[in-house]
Write a protein that holds these residues in place. Structure first.
Motif, PDB file in Angstrom:
ATOM      1  N   SER A  87       0.828  -1.292  -0.014  1.00 44.93           N
ATOM      2  CA  SER A  87       0.193  -0.017  -0.040  1.00 44.93           C
ATOM      3  C   SER A  87       0.939   1.496   0.000  1.00 44.93           C
ATOM      4  CB  SER A  87      -0.817   0.016   1.259  1.00 44.93           C
ATOM      5  OG  SER A  87      -0.038   0.048   2.369  1.00 44.93           O
ATOM      6  N   ASP A  88       0.104   2.475  -0.199  1.00 43.93           N
ATOM      7  CA  ASP A  88       1.026   3.639  -0.233  1.00 43.93           C
ATOM      8  C   ASP A  88       1.687   3.886   1.270  1.00 43.93           C
ATOM      9  OD1 ASP A  88       0.344   4.278  -2.800  1.00 43.93           O
ATOM     10  OD2 ASP A  88      -1.490   5.705  -2.225  1.00 43.93           O
ATOM     11  N   GLU A  89       0.926   3.490   2.330  1.00 46.62           N
ATOM     12  CA  GLU A  89       1.533   3.542   3.515  1.00 46.62           C
ATOM     13  C   GLU A  89       2.437   2.527   3.796  1.00 46.62           C
ATOM     14  OE1 GLU A  89      -1.782   2.851   2.948  1.00 46.62           O
ATOM     15  OE2 GLU A  89      -2.739   4.885   3.505  1.00 46.62           O
ATOM     16  N   ASP A  90       2.471   1.414   3.056  1.00 46.39           N
ATOM     17  CA  ASP A  90       3.598   0.452   3.342  1.00 46.39           C
ATOM     18  C   ASP A  90       4.967   1.036   2.883  1.00 46.39           C
ATOM     19  OD1 ASP A  90       2.149  -1.699   4.339  1.00 46.39           O
ATOM     20  OD2 ASP A  90       1.854  -2.421   2.484  1.00 46.39           O
ATOM     21  N   TRP A  91       4.894   1.602   1.591  1.00 49.16           N
ATOM     22  CA  TRP A  91       5.930   2.309   1.090  1.00 49.16           C
ATOM     23  C   TRP A  91       6.410   3.467   1.892  1.00 49.16           C
ATOM     24  CZ3 TRP A  91       8.945  -0.288  -1.810  1.00 49.16           C
ATOM     25  CH2 TRP A  91       8.481  -0.949  -2.805  1.00 49.16           C
ATOM     26  N   ALA A  92       5.547   4.379   2.440  1.00 53.51           N
ATOM     27  CA  ALA A  92       5.840   5.368   3.148  1.00 53.51           C
ATOM     28  C   ALA A  92       6.643   5.255   4.444  1.00 53.51           C
ATOM     29  CB  ALA A  92       4.582   6.330   3.422  1.00 53.51           C
ATOM     30  N   ARG A 120       9.902   0.788  -5.986  1.00 52.84           N
ATOM     31  CA  ARG A 120       8.897   2.204  -5.457  1.00 52.84           C
ATOM     32  C   ARG A 120       8.542   2.774  -6.384  1.00 52.84           C
ATOM     33  NH1 ARG A 120       9.949   3.421   0.245  1.00 52.84           N
ATOM     34  NH2 ARG A 120      11.685   2.459   0.863  1.00 52.84           N
ATOM     35  N   PRO A 121       7.171   3.390  -5.852  1.00 54.63           N
ATOM     36  CA  PRO A 121       6.413   4.011  -6.984  1.00 54.63           C
ATOM     37  C   PRO A 121       7.039   5.641  -6.843  1.00 54.63           C
ATOM     38  CG  PRO A 121       5.168   3.720  -4.872  1.00 54.63           C
ATOM     39  CD  PRO A 121       6.201   2.973  -4.939  1.00 54.63           C
TER      40      PRO A 121
END
Length: 121
Positions: A87-92, A120-121
């Protein structure tokens, strides 16, 4: 079940068991880290929100020491909903360097995906 990751042989049974136990508790994620020698650490998840994970302080310190010593291969966590994508939270929240390993739970099975800096996005 054995998987090979970065030339490290890993026994995933402890991670799968911890993940299934966590998922049975209101959609909680399990988490831990993987060392180069194949050691699979299962850490306490102290995140207050379901669907999130955060290592306890002792595990954070151990993982940081392993990172500084060059022994840390990746940080893993489970997705009780079966989605193998970060998720975006995982990457952050994921540090730069070690692989992100997601153990996605399915009804009678699981899948493991590995994500690196290039993903990574």
């Amino acid at each position: 079940m054995m998987k090979v990751l970065n030339n490290t042989e890993v026994q995933w049974d402890s991670a799968v068991l911890a993940s299934r136990r966590a998922a049975s508790k209101l959609n909680r994620e399990a988490c831990g880290y993987l060392l180069r020698d194949g050691t699979m650490a299962v850490c306490a998840n102290v995140a207050e929100q379901p669907g999130r994970f955060m290592f306890d302080k002792a595990s954070t310190d151990e993982a940081l020491d392993a990172w500084l010593d060059g022994r840390l291969v990746g940080i893993w966590h489970s997705h009780p909903n079966g989605d193998p994508t970060p998720s975006d939270e995982d990457w952050a929240g994921h540090p730069h360097g070690p692989s992100m390993i997601i153990l996605a739970l399915h009804e009678d099975s699981f899948s493991i995906t590995v994500w690196d800096e290039d993903d990574r996005p």
